[in-house]
Design an enzyme around this catalytic site. Structure first.
Site, PDB file in Angstrom:
ATOM      1  N   GLU A  81       5.810   2.833 -10.341  1.00  0.00           N
ATOM      2  CA  GLU A  81       4.367   2.604 -10.569  1.00  0.00           C
ATOM      3  C   GLU A  81       3.594   3.914 -10.734  1.00  0.00           C
ATOM      4  OE1 GLU A  81       2.953  -0.091  -7.478  1.00  0.00           O
ATOM      5  OE2 GLU A  81       4.066  -1.755  -8.334  1.00  0.00           O
TER       6      GLU A  81
ATOM      7  N   GLU B 248       9.777  -6.033  -9.689  1.00  0.00           N
ATOM      8  CA  GLU B 248       9.023  -6.491  -8.519  1.00  0.00           C
ATOM      9  C   GLU B 248       8.264  -7.736  -8.926  1.00  0.00           C
ATOM     10  OE1 GLU B 248       6.649  -3.794  -6.151  1.00  0.00           O
ATOM     11  OE2 GLU B 248       7.983  -2.120  -6.641  1.00  0.00           O
TER      12      GLU B 248
HETATM   13  O1  AHR Z   1       6.668  -4.218  -2.833  1.00  0.00           O
HETATM   14  C1  AHR Z   1       5.573  -3.617  -2.200  1.00  0.00           C
HETATM   15  C2  AHR Z   1       4.928  -2.546  -3.059  1.00  0.00           C
HETATM   16  O2  AHR Z   1       4.343  -3.143  -4.174  1.00  0.00           O
HETATM   17  C3  AHR Z   1       5.857  -1.512  -3.641  1.00  0.00           C
HETATM   18  O3  AHR Z   1       6.094  -0.465  -2.785  1.00  0.00           O
HETATM   19  C4  AHR Z   1       5.105  -1.038  -4.842  1.00  0.00           C
HETATM   20  O4  AHR Z   1       5.948  -0.599  -5.851  1.00  0.00           O
HETATM   21  C5  AHR Z   1       4.244  -2.215  -5.243  1.00  0.00           C
HETATM   22  O5  AHR Z   1       2.928  -1.852  -5.425  1.00  0.00           O
END
Ligand code: AHR
Length: 503
Positions: free
Chosen positions: A176, A295
Protein backbone atom coordinates in the site's frame (compact mmCIF):
# COMPACT_ATOMS: atom_id res chain seq x y z
CA UNK A 1 -41.90 -26.83 -3.65
CA UNK A 2 -44.23 -23.80 -3.75
CA UNK A 3 -41.76 -20.97 -3.83
CA UNK A 4 -42.91 -17.64 -5.14
CA UNK A 5 -39.41 -16.60 -6.08
CA UNK A 6 -37.37 -18.43 -8.66
CA UNK A 7 -33.93 -18.11 -10.25
CA UNK A 8 -32.95 -19.97 -13.39
CA UNK A 9 -29.47 -20.88 -14.47
CA UNK A 10 -27.83 -22.63 -17.42
CA UNK A 11 -24.57 -24.35 -16.63
CA UNK A 12 -22.71 -25.62 -19.65
CA UNK A 13 -19.35 -27.37 -19.86
CA UNK A 14 -18.26 -25.11 -22.66
CA UNK A 15 -18.85 -21.82 -20.81
CA UNK A 16 -15.34 -21.79 -19.36
CA UNK A 17 -14.04 -18.66 -17.65
CA UNK A 18 -10.64 -20.10 -16.77
CA UNK A 19 -8.69 -22.65 -14.81
CA UNK A 20 -8.65 -21.49 -11.20
CA UNK A 21 -5.19 -20.74 -9.84
CA UNK A 22 -5.21 -22.44 -6.45
CA UNK A 23 -3.57 -19.35 -4.94
CA UNK A 24 -7.01 -17.74 -5.16
CA UNK A 25 -7.70 -19.28 -1.73
CA UNK A 26 -4.69 -17.72 -0.02
CA UNK A 27 -4.64 -15.87 3.27
CA UNK A 28 -2.43 -13.53 5.23
CA UNK A 29 -0.53 -13.43 8.52
CA UNK A 30 0.80 -10.01 9.45
CA UNK A 31 3.16 -9.57 12.36
CA UNK A 32 0.39 -7.55 14.04
CA UNK A 33 -1.76 -7.88 17.17
CA UNK A 34 -2.22 -11.52 18.19
CA UNK A 35 -1.86 -13.01 14.69
CA UNK A 36 1.57 -14.39 15.56
CA UNK A 37 2.02 -13.96 19.32
CA UNK A 38 -0.86 -15.84 20.95
CA UNK A 39 -2.17 -16.88 17.53
CA UNK A 40 0.00 -19.19 15.48
CA UNK A 41 2.95 -18.97 17.91
CA UNK A 42 2.61 -19.47 21.65
CA UNK A 43 5.42 -21.63 23.08
CA UNK A 44 3.81 -21.67 26.55
CA UNK A 45 0.54 -23.10 25.27
CA UNK A 46 -0.18 -26.74 26.11
CA UNK A 47 -0.81 -27.45 22.42
CA UNK A 48 2.50 -25.90 21.28
CA UNK A 49 4.88 -28.11 19.29
CA UNK A 50 8.69 -28.11 19.51
CA UNK A 51 8.78 -24.83 17.52
CA UNK A 52 6.22 -23.10 19.71
CA UNK A 53 3.52 -23.36 16.99
CA UNK A 54 0.02 -24.01 18.30
CA UNK A 55 -1.11 -27.41 17.04
CA UNK A 56 -4.80 -26.59 17.49
CA UNK A 57 -4.42 -23.53 15.24
CA UNK A 58 -2.38 -25.47 12.68
CA UNK A 59 -5.15 -28.06 12.45
CA UNK A 60 -7.78 -25.37 11.80
CA UNK A 61 -5.54 -23.86 9.11
CA UNK A 62 -4.89 -27.27 7.53
CA UNK A 63 -8.63 -27.93 7.40
CA UNK A 64 -8.97 -24.75 5.33
CA UNK A 65 -6.38 -26.06 2.83
CA UNK A 66 -4.80 -22.63 2.52
CA UNK A 67 -2.47 -22.82 -0.49
CA UNK A 68 -0.44 -19.67 0.15
CA UNK A 69 -0.02 -17.22 3.06
CA UNK A 70 1.25 -13.67 2.69
CA UNK A 71 3.75 -12.47 5.33
CA UNK A 72 4.99 -10.38 7.28
CA UNK A 73 2.75 -7.43 6.32
CA UNK A 74 0.77 -5.40 5.60
CA UNK A 75 1.63 -2.00 6.95
CA UNK A 76 4.13 -3.61 9.31
CA UNK A 77 6.49 -4.57 6.49
CA UNK A 78 7.16 -0.94 5.60
CA UNK A 79 9.25 -0.48 8.76
CA UNK A 80 10.57 -4.03 9.10
CA UNK A 81 14.20 -5.09 9.20
CA UNK A 82 14.01 -8.74 8.22
CA UNK A 83 17.49 -9.35 9.68
CA UNK A 84 16.04 -8.68 13.18
CA UNK A 85 13.94 -11.84 12.89
CA UNK A 86 16.61 -14.43 12.03
CA UNK A 87 19.39 -16.11 14.00
CA UNK A 88 19.54 -17.01 17.69
CA UNK A 89 16.42 -15.72 19.44
CA UNK A 90 18.35 -14.37 22.42
CA UNK A 91 20.24 -12.01 20.09
CA UNK A 92 17.19 -10.62 18.33
CA UNK A 93 16.34 -6.98 19.10
CA UNK A 94 13.06 -5.69 20.46
CA UNK A 95 11.85 -2.82 18.26
CA UNK A 96 9.18 -0.19 18.21
CA UNK A 97 6.79 -1.34 15.49
CA UNK A 98 5.50 1.94 14.11
CA UNK A 99 2.66 0.85 11.83
CA UNK A 100 0.57 -0.52 14.70
CA UNK A 101 2.51 1.10 17.57
CA UNK A 102 3.43 -2.13 19.36
CA UNK A 103 6.65 -3.72 20.59
CA UNK A 104 7.99 -6.31 18.15
CA UNK A 105 10.13 -8.83 20.07
CA UNK A 106 11.24 -10.58 16.87
CA UNK A 107 10.88 -14.02 18.43
CA UNK A 108 9.20 -15.09 15.24
CA UNK A 109 10.64 -14.22 11.83
CA UNK A 110 11.29 -15.42 8.29
CA UNK A 111 12.55 -18.93 9.11
CA UNK A 112 9.86 -19.59 11.69
CA UNK A 113 7.21 -18.50 9.21
CA UNK A 114 8.63 -20.68 6.41
CA UNK A 115 8.70 -23.61 8.83
CA UNK A 116 5.14 -22.97 10.00
CA UNK A 117 3.89 -22.63 6.41
CA UNK A 118 5.46 -25.99 5.54
CA UNK A 119 3.68 -27.61 8.48
CA UNK A 120 0.28 -26.32 7.36
CA UNK A 121 0.94 -27.28 3.71
CA UNK A 122 1.03 -23.69 2.46
CA UNK A 123 3.41 -21.75 0.25
CA UNK A 124 4.86 -18.44 1.46
CA UNK A 125 4.05 -15.15 -0.26
CA UNK A 126 6.76 -12.84 1.06
CA UNK A 127 6.62 -9.05 1.12
CA UNK A 128 9.72 -6.84 1.07
CA UNK A 129 10.05 -3.47 2.78
CA UNK A 130 9.88 -0.66 0.22
CA UNK A 131 8.93 1.91 2.86
CA UNK A 132 12.05 2.52 4.91
CA UNK A 133 14.28 0.21 2.88
CA UNK A 134 14.74 -0.89 -0.72
CA UNK A 135 16.85 -2.76 -3.27
CA UNK A 136 19.67 -3.81 -0.99
CA UNK A 137 17.56 -5.33 1.82
CA UNK A 138 15.33 -7.07 -0.72
CA UNK A 139 18.16 -8.63 -2.73
CA UNK A 140 19.80 -9.80 0.51
CA UNK A 141 16.57 -11.32 1.76
CA UNK A 142 15.99 -13.31 -1.41
CA UNK A 143 19.61 -14.48 -1.38
CA UNK A 144 19.01 -15.61 2.21
CA UNK A 145 15.74 -17.45 1.45
CA UNK A 146 16.28 -18.78 -2.08
CA UNK A 147 19.98 -19.15 -2.90
CA UNK A 148 21.25 -22.68 -2.19
CA UNK A 149 24.68 -22.06 -0.63
CA UNK A 150 28.18 -20.61 -0.93
CA UNK A 151 27.42 -16.89 -0.44
CA UNK A 152 27.25 -14.67 2.62
CA UNK A 153 23.45 -14.62 3.03
CA UNK A 154 22.73 -18.18 1.92
CA UNK A 155 25.42 -19.52 4.24
CA UNK A 156 24.02 -17.41 7.07
CA UNK A 157 20.67 -19.16 6.57
CA UNK A 158 22.45 -22.53 6.71
CA UNK A 159 24.22 -21.40 9.86
CA UNK A 160 20.80 -20.53 11.28
CA UNK A 161 19.80 -24.17 10.84
CA UNK A 162 18.13 -24.12 7.41
CA UNK A 163 20.33 -26.13 5.08
CA UNK A 164 17.82 -26.08 2.23
CA UNK A 165 16.61 -22.82 0.69
CA UNK A 166 12.98 -21.91 1.31
CA UNK A 167 12.50 -21.31 -2.44
CA UNK A 168 9.83 -18.66 -2.07
CA UNK A 169 8.25 -18.03 -5.47
CA UNK A 170 5.70 -15.24 -4.95
CA UNK A 171 6.90 -11.82 -3.67
CA UNK A 172 5.15 -8.53 -2.94
CA UNK A 173 7.06 -5.36 -3.73
CA UNK A 174 6.04 -3.40 -0.63
CA UNK A 175 2.57 -2.74 0.71
CA UNK A 176 0.00 0.00 0.00
CA UNK A 177 2.68 2.49 -0.98
CA UNK A 178 0.07 5.09 -2.02
CA UNK A 179 -1.39 5.33 1.50
CA UNK A 180 -0.63 8.36 3.72
CA UNK A 181 -0.63 5.91 6.68
CA UNK A 182 2.20 3.93 5.12
CA UNK A 183 5.68 4.38 6.57
CA UNK A 184 7.63 5.70 3.58
CA UNK A 185 4.57 6.51 1.42
CA UNK A 186 5.57 7.15 -2.19
CA UNK A 187 4.18 8.88 -5.21
CA UNK A 188 3.42 6.59 -8.12
CA UNK A 189 6.60 7.66 -9.92
CA UNK A 190 8.77 7.17 -6.84
CA UNK A 191 7.20 3.79 -6.16
CA UNK A 192 7.21 2.67 -9.80
CA UNK A 193 10.94 3.37 -10.08
CA UNK A 194 11.73 1.59 -6.81
CA UNK A 195 9.53 -1.42 -7.66
CA UNK A 196 11.19 -1.70 -11.06
CA UNK A 197 14.76 -1.59 -9.73
CA UNK A 198 14.04 -3.81 -6.72
CA UNK A 199 12.23 -6.33 -8.91
CA UNK A 200 15.12 -6.31 -11.36
CA UNK A 201 17.67 -7.08 -8.64
CA UNK A 202 15.46 -9.78 -7.09
CA UNK A 203 14.99 -11.51 -10.44
CA UNK A 204 18.74 -11.40 -11.00
CA UNK A 205 19.11 -13.42 -7.78
CA UNK A 206 16.28 -15.82 -8.68
CA UNK A 207 14.74 -15.54 -12.16
CA UNK A 208 11.97 -18.03 -11.28
CA UNK A 209 10.16 -15.74 -8.86
CA UNK A 210 6.92 -13.87 -9.54
CA UNK A 211 6.47 -10.28 -8.42
CA UNK A 212 3.39 -8.39 -7.27
CA UNK A 213 3.46 -4.59 -7.56
CA UNK A 214 1.29 -2.51 -5.23
CA UNK A 215 -1.79 -1.08 -6.82
CA UNK A 216 -4.00 1.40 -5.00
CA UNK A 217 -4.84 0.60 -1.36
CA UNK A 218 -8.52 0.48 -2.26
CA UNK A 219 -10.85 1.65 -4.98
CA UNK A 220 -11.78 4.79 -3.02
CA UNK A 221 -8.25 6.24 -3.02
CA UNK A 222 -8.22 9.66 -4.72
CA UNK A 223 -5.32 8.56 -6.93
CA UNK A 224 -7.02 5.33 -8.11
CA UNK A 225 -6.54 4.17 -10.89
CA UNK A 226 -3.86 6.64 -11.96
CA UNK A 227 -1.43 5.31 -9.33
CA UNK A 228 -1.81 1.78 -10.71
CA UNK A 229 -1.39 2.95 -14.32
CA UNK A 230 1.74 5.00 -13.60
CA UNK A 231 3.33 2.22 -11.54
CA UNK A 232 2.70 -0.34 -14.25
CA UNK A 233 3.87 2.02 -16.96
CA UNK A 234 7.24 2.26 -15.21
CA UNK A 235 7.65 -1.32 -13.91
CA UNK A 236 5.72 -3.27 -16.57
CA UNK A 237 8.59 -5.52 -17.66
CA UNK A 238 9.64 -6.45 -14.12
CA UNK A 239 6.30 -7.29 -12.48
CA UNK A 240 3.79 -10.07 -13.01
CA UNK A 241 0.78 -9.01 -10.92
CA UNK A 242 -0.75 -5.87 -9.49
CA UNK A 243 -2.30 -5.92 -6.03
CA UNK A 244 -5.84 -4.97 -4.99
CA UNK A 245 -7.00 -4.50 -1.40
CA UNK A 246 -10.59 -3.97 -0.27
CA UNK A 247 -12.50 -4.29 3.00
CA UNK A 248 -16.20 -3.73 3.61
CA UNK A 249 -18.37 -3.00 6.64
CA UNK A 250 -22.06 -2.67 7.47
CA UNK A 251 -21.58 0.77 9.03
CA UNK A 252 -25.18 1.94 8.62
CA UNK A 253 -26.73 -1.39 9.60
CA UNK A 254 -28.42 -1.75 6.21
CA UNK A 255 -28.08 -5.44 5.42
CA UNK A 256 -29.57 -5.35 1.92
CA UNK A 257 -27.06 -2.68 0.92
CA UNK A 258 -24.21 -4.44 2.75
CA UNK A 259 -24.82 -7.75 0.99
CA UNK A 260 -24.59 -5.99 -2.39
CA UNK A 261 -21.04 -4.79 -1.80
CA UNK A 262 -19.46 -7.59 -3.80
CA UNK A 263 -20.80 -5.72 -6.84
CA UNK A 264 -18.35 -2.98 -5.91
CA UNK A 265 -15.57 -5.59 -5.67
CA UNK A 266 -16.47 -6.84 -9.15
CA UNK A 267 -16.34 -3.30 -10.52
CA UNK A 268 -12.94 -2.77 -8.85
CA UNK A 269 -11.58 -5.94 -10.49
CA UNK A 270 -12.80 -4.81 -13.90
CA UNK A 271 -11.30 -1.34 -13.49
CA UNK A 272 -7.89 -2.73 -12.52
CA UNK A 273 -8.03 -5.28 -15.35
CA UNK A 274 -8.74 -2.45 -17.82
CA UNK A 275 -5.86 -0.43 -16.37
CA UNK A 276 -3.47 -3.36 -16.86
CA UNK A 277 -4.65 -3.86 -20.41
CA UNK A 278 -4.38 -0.17 -21.22
CA UNK A 279 -0.71 -0.21 -20.21
CA UNK A 280 -0.22 -3.46 -22.12
CA UNK A 281 -1.56 -1.74 -25.24
CA UNK A 282 0.55 1.34 -24.59
CA UNK A 283 3.68 -0.83 -24.38
CA UNK A 284 2.69 -2.93 -27.41
CA UNK A 285 3.45 -5.83 -25.08
CA UNK A 286 2.53 -9.49 -25.34
CA UNK A 287 2.69 -9.86 -21.59
CA UNK A 288 -0.52 -9.74 -19.55
CA UNK A 289 -0.45 -8.46 -15.98
CA UNK A 290 -2.83 -10.42 -13.76
CA UNK A 291 -4.41 -9.49 -10.44
CA UNK A 292 -3.39 -10.37 -6.90
CA UNK A 293 -6.32 -9.48 -4.63
CA UNK A 294 -4.04 -9.95 -1.66
CA UNK A 295 -6.19 -8.32 1.00
CA UNK A 296 -9.96 -8.75 1.07
CA UNK A 297 -12.47 -9.24 3.84
CA UNK A 298 -15.00 -7.57 6.11
CA UNK A 299 -13.30 -5.22 8.58
CA UNK A 300 -15.18 -2.76 10.76
CA UNK A 301 -16.33 -4.34 14.02
CA UNK A 302 -13.10 -3.70 15.93
CA UNK A 303 -12.40 -0.10 14.88
CA UNK A 304 -13.71 1.57 18.07
CA UNK A 305 -12.22 -1.02 20.43
CA UNK A 306 -8.81 -0.57 18.82
CA UNK A 307 -8.77 3.11 19.78
CA UNK A 308 -8.72 2.09 23.47
CA UNK A 309 -5.62 -0.11 23.15
CA UNK A 310 -2.52 1.27 24.87
CA UNK A 311 0.51 1.54 22.56
CA UNK A 312 3.79 -0.34 22.92
CA UNK A 313 2.52 -3.74 24.01
CA UNK A 314 3.59 -7.13 22.68
CA UNK A 315 0.71 -8.89 20.90
CA UNK A 316 -2.22 -6.65 21.94
CA UNK A 317 -5.74 -7.67 20.76
CA UNK A 318 -5.79 -5.41 17.69
CA UNK A 319 -8.23 -5.72 14.76
CA UNK A 320 -10.13 -8.53 16.47
CA UNK A 321 -13.38 -8.38 14.53
CA UNK A 322 -15.94 -10.85 15.80
CA UNK A 323 -17.85 -11.81 12.68
CA UNK A 324 -21.58 -12.38 12.53
CA UNK A 325 -23.72 -14.40 10.18
CA UNK A 326 -24.34 -11.61 7.64
CA UNK A 327 -20.56 -11.11 7.36
CA UNK A 328 -20.26 -14.77 6.34
CA UNK A 329 -22.81 -14.14 3.59
CA UNK A 330 -20.85 -11.20 2.20
CA UNK A 331 -17.60 -13.20 2.42
CA UNK A 332 -19.38 -15.95 0.45
CA UNK A 333 -20.45 -13.45 -2.21
CA UNK A 334 -16.92 -12.02 -2.38
CA UNK A 335 -15.57 -15.56 -2.94
CA UNK A 336 -18.13 -15.97 -5.73
CA UNK A 337 -16.94 -12.70 -7.28
CA UNK A 338 -13.32 -13.88 -7.17
CA UNK A 339 -14.22 -17.22 -8.79
CA UNK A 340 -16.15 -15.45 -11.53
CA UNK A 341 -13.05 -13.40 -12.30
CA UNK A 342 -10.66 -16.36 -12.29
CA UNK A 343 -9.37 -15.41 -15.75
CA UNK A 344 -7.58 -12.39 -14.25
CA UNK A 345 -7.50 -12.86 -10.47
CA UNK A 346 -4.78 -15.43 -9.96
CA UNK A 347 -3.91 -14.76 -6.33
CA UNK A 348 -6.22 -13.67 -3.51
CA UNK A 349 -5.64 -13.53 0.24
CA UNK A 350 -8.41 -13.45 2.80
CA UNK A 351 -7.02 -10.88 5.22
CA UNK A 352 -6.18 -12.15 7.63
CA UNK A 353 -6.04 -15.69 9.05
CA UNK A 354 -5.76 -15.80 12.84
CA UNK A 355 -7.16 -13.32 15.44
CA UNK A 356 -6.51 -10.21 13.32
CA UNK A 357 -9.68 -9.91 11.15
CA UNK A 358 -9.44 -13.67 10.83
CA UNK A 359 -11.63 -16.73 10.34
CA UNK A 360 -9.76 -18.36 13.25
CA UNK A 361 -9.71 -16.95 16.79
CA UNK A 362 -7.75 -18.01 19.82
CA UNK A 363 -7.60 -17.28 23.51
CA UNK A 364 -4.11 -16.83 24.92
CA UNK A 365 -3.46 -20.05 26.80
CA UNK A 366 -6.92 -21.24 25.82
CA UNK A 367 -9.12 -22.48 23.00
CA UNK A 368 -9.01 -21.93 19.26
CA UNK A 369 -12.32 -21.58 17.43
CA UNK A 370 -13.98 -20.90 14.09
CA UNK A 371 -15.62 -17.61 13.23
CA UNK A 372 -18.70 -17.51 10.98
CA UNK A 373 -16.60 -16.57 7.92
CA UNK A 374 -14.48 -19.72 8.35
CA UNK A 375 -17.12 -21.80 6.61
CA UNK A 376 -17.61 -20.10 3.22
CA UNK A 377 -13.84 -19.72 2.99
CA UNK A 378 -13.29 -23.42 3.75
CA UNK A 379 -15.96 -24.57 1.31
CA UNK A 380 -14.60 -22.41 -1.51
CA UNK A 381 -11.04 -23.50 -0.81
CA UNK A 382 -11.87 -27.20 -0.74
CA UNK A 383 -14.53 -27.40 -3.46
CA UNK A 384 -13.41 -24.45 -5.60
CA UNK A 385 -10.47 -26.12 -7.34
CA UNK A 386 -10.73 -26.75 -11.08
CA UNK A 387 -12.28 -24.68 -13.86
CA UNK A 388 -14.57 -21.76 -13.23
CA UNK A 389 -17.66 -21.87 -15.46
CA UNK A 390 -19.87 -18.91 -16.24
CA UNK A 391 -23.43 -19.52 -15.10
CA UNK A 392 -26.10 -17.87 -17.24
CA UNK A 393 -28.20 -16.74 -14.33
CA UNK A 394 -31.55 -14.97 -14.25
CA UNK A 395 -32.54 -14.02 -10.73
CA UNK A 396 -35.01 -11.51 -9.32
CA UNK A 397 -33.34 -8.21 -8.43
CA UNK A 398 -33.56 -5.43 -5.86
CA UNK A 399 -32.32 -1.88 -5.43
CA UNK A 400 -30.48 -0.80 -2.30
CA UNK A 401 -29.14 2.54 -1.08
CA UNK A 402 -25.97 2.40 -3.17
CA UNK A 403 -26.69 -0.30 -5.76
CA UNK A 404 -29.35 -0.96 -8.39
CA UNK A 405 -30.34 -4.24 -9.95
CA UNK A 406 -28.72 -6.40 -7.32
CA UNK A 407 -29.49 -10.05 -8.12
CA UNK A 408 -30.92 -11.81 -5.06
CA UNK A 409 -28.84 -14.83 -6.05
CA UNK A 410 -25.07 -14.80 -6.59
CA UNK A 411 -23.50 -17.91 -8.04
CA UNK A 412 -20.22 -19.39 -9.23
CA UNK A 413 -19.69 -22.81 -10.74
CA UNK A 414 -16.59 -24.99 -10.54
CA UNK A 415 -16.01 -28.13 -12.59
CA UNK A 416 -13.27 -30.47 -11.47
CA UNK A 417 -12.34 -32.97 -14.18
CA UNK A 418 -9.93 -34.95 -12.01
CA UNK A 419 -12.60 -35.70 -9.45
CA UNK A 420 -15.50 -35.59 -11.91
CA UNK A 421 -17.36 -33.13 -9.73
CA UNK A 422 -19.43 -30.05 -10.32
CA UNK A 423 -19.97 -27.53 -7.52
CA UNK A 424 -22.53 -24.75 -7.48
CA UNK A 425 -21.81 -21.99 -4.94
CA UNK A 426 -24.80 -19.74 -4.35
CA UNK A 427 -25.82 -16.99 -1.96
CA UNK A 428 -29.47 -16.08 -1.48
CA UNK A 429 -29.49 -12.44 -0.30
CA UNK A 430 -33.24 -12.23 0.22
CA UNK A 431 -33.93 -11.25 3.82
CA UNK A 432 -37.27 -13.05 4.12
CA UNK A 433 -37.82 -15.44 1.20
CA UNK A 434 -36.31 -18.70 0.06
CA UNK A 435 -35.65 -18.89 -3.68
CA UNK A 436 -36.11 -21.89 -5.92
CA UNK A 437 -33.04 -22.40 -8.11
CA UNK A 438 -33.70 -24.20 -11.37
CA UNK A 439 -30.49 -25.17 -13.14
CA UNK A 440 -30.22 -26.59 -16.63
CA UNK A 441 -27.39 -29.13 -16.44
CA UNK A 442 -27.95 -30.95 -19.70
CA UNK A 443 -24.28 -30.91 -20.66
CA UNK A 444 -23.45 -32.79 -17.45
CA UNK A 445 -25.00 -36.12 -18.28
CA UNK A 446 -24.52 -38.83 -15.71
CA UNK A 447 -23.90 -36.46 -12.78
CA UNK A 448 -25.77 -37.16 -9.60
CA UNK A 449 -26.38 -35.21 -6.43
CA UNK A 450 -23.90 -35.67 -3.55
CA UNK A 451 -24.81 -33.01 -1.02
CA UNK A 452 -26.27 -29.57 -0.36
CA UNK A 453 -24.38 -27.75 2.37
CA UNK A 454 -26.10 -24.68 3.80
CA UNK A 455 -24.94 -21.97 6.14
CA UNK A 456 -27.92 -20.03 7.45
CA UNK A 457 -29.25 -18.58 10.67
CA UNK A 458 -32.40 -16.75 11.75
CA UNK A 459 -30.36 -14.02 13.39
CA UNK A 460 -28.19 -12.06 10.94
CA UNK A 461 -26.11 -10.80 13.87
CA UNK A 462 -25.41 -14.26 15.37
CA UNK A 463 -21.74 -14.84 16.19
CA UNK A 464 -19.62 -17.79 17.30
CA UNK A 465 -17.61 -17.87 20.51
CA UNK A 466 -14.96 -20.16 21.96
CA UNK A 467 -17.63 -22.14 23.78
CA UNK A 468 -20.52 -22.01 21.32
CA UNK A 469 -20.61 -22.37 17.56
CA UNK A 470 -23.97 -20.81 16.76
CA UNK A 471 -23.28 -20.42 13.04
CA UNK A 472 -22.23 -23.66 11.40
CA UNK A 473 -23.20 -25.51 8.24
CA UNK A 474 -25.99 -28.05 7.99
CA UNK A 475 -27.06 -30.36 5.19
CA UNK A 476 -30.31 -30.29 3.24
CA UNK A 477 -31.59 -33.12 1.11
CA UNK A 478 -34.56 -31.64 -0.70
CA UNK A 479 -33.49 -31.73 -4.33
CA UNK A 480 -34.93 -32.79 -7.70
CA UNK A 481 -32.51 -33.83 -10.43
CA UNK A 482 -34.25 -35.16 -13.51
CA UNK A 483 -33.53 -35.05 -17.27
CA UNK A 484 -30.64 -32.63 -16.80
CA UNK A 485 -32.67 -30.23 -14.67
CA UNK A 486 -31.86 -29.46 -11.04
CA UNK A 487 -34.43 -27.87 -8.73
CA UNK A 488 -33.28 -26.89 -5.28
CA UNK A 489 -34.37 -24.53 -2.55
CA UNK A 490 -31.99 -21.78 -1.42
CA UNK A 491 -33.19 -20.79 2.08
CA UNK A 492 -33.52 -17.06 2.86
CA UNK A 493 -30.17 -15.37 3.58
CA UNK A 494 -28.04 -18.45 3.01
CA UNK A 495 -24.68 -19.60 1.67
CA UNK A 496 -25.08 -22.80 -0.35
CA UNK A 497 -22.71 -25.40 -1.75
CA UNK A 498 -24.41 -27.89 -4.06
CA UNK A 499 -22.17 -30.76 -5.11
CA UNK A 500 -22.67 -33.24 -7.94
CA UNK A 501 -20.49 -36.07 -9.15
CA UNK A 502 -20.39 -38.18 -12.27
CA UNK A 503 -21.34 -41.68 -11.28
O1 AHR B 1 -4.89 -6.16 7.06
C1 AHR B 1 -4.78 -5.03 7.88
C2 AHR B 1 -4.12 -3.86 7.17
O2 AHR B 1 -4.95 -3.42 6.14
C3 AHR B 1 -2.81 -4.17 6.47
O3 AHR B 1 -1.73 -4.07 7.31
C4 AHR B 1 -2.75 -3.10 5.42
O4 AHR B 1 -2.04 -3.51 4.31
C5 AHR B 1 -4.20 -2.77 5.13
O5 AHR B 1 -4.43 -1.41 5.17
Amino acid sequence: MNQEMKATMVIDKSYEISEIDQRMFGSFIEQLGRAVYGGIYEPEHEMADENGFRRDVMQLVKDLQVPIVRYPGGNMVSGYNWEDGVGPKEDRPKRLELAWRTIEPNLFGTNEFAEWAKKVNSEVMMAVNLGTRGIDAARNLIEYTNHPRGTYWSDLRRQHGFEQPHNIKTWCLGNEMDGPWQIGQKTAVEYGRLAKETGKAMKLVDPDIELVACGSSHAGMPTFPEYDATTLDIAYDQVDYISLHQYYGNYSNDTANYLAKNMDMDQFIHSVTSTCDYIKAKHRSNKTINLSFDEWNVWYHSSDKDKQIEPWQIGPPQLEDVYNFEDALLVGSMLITLLRNADRVKIACLAQLVNVIGPIMTENNGAAWKQTIYYPYMHASIFGRGTSLKPVLHAPKYDSKDYSDVPYVDSAIVKNDEENTLTIFAVNKHLTESILLEADLRSFEGYSFIEHIVLDHDDLKATNTAGHEAVKPRKLNKVELRDGSLRIDLPKTSWNVIRLKKS
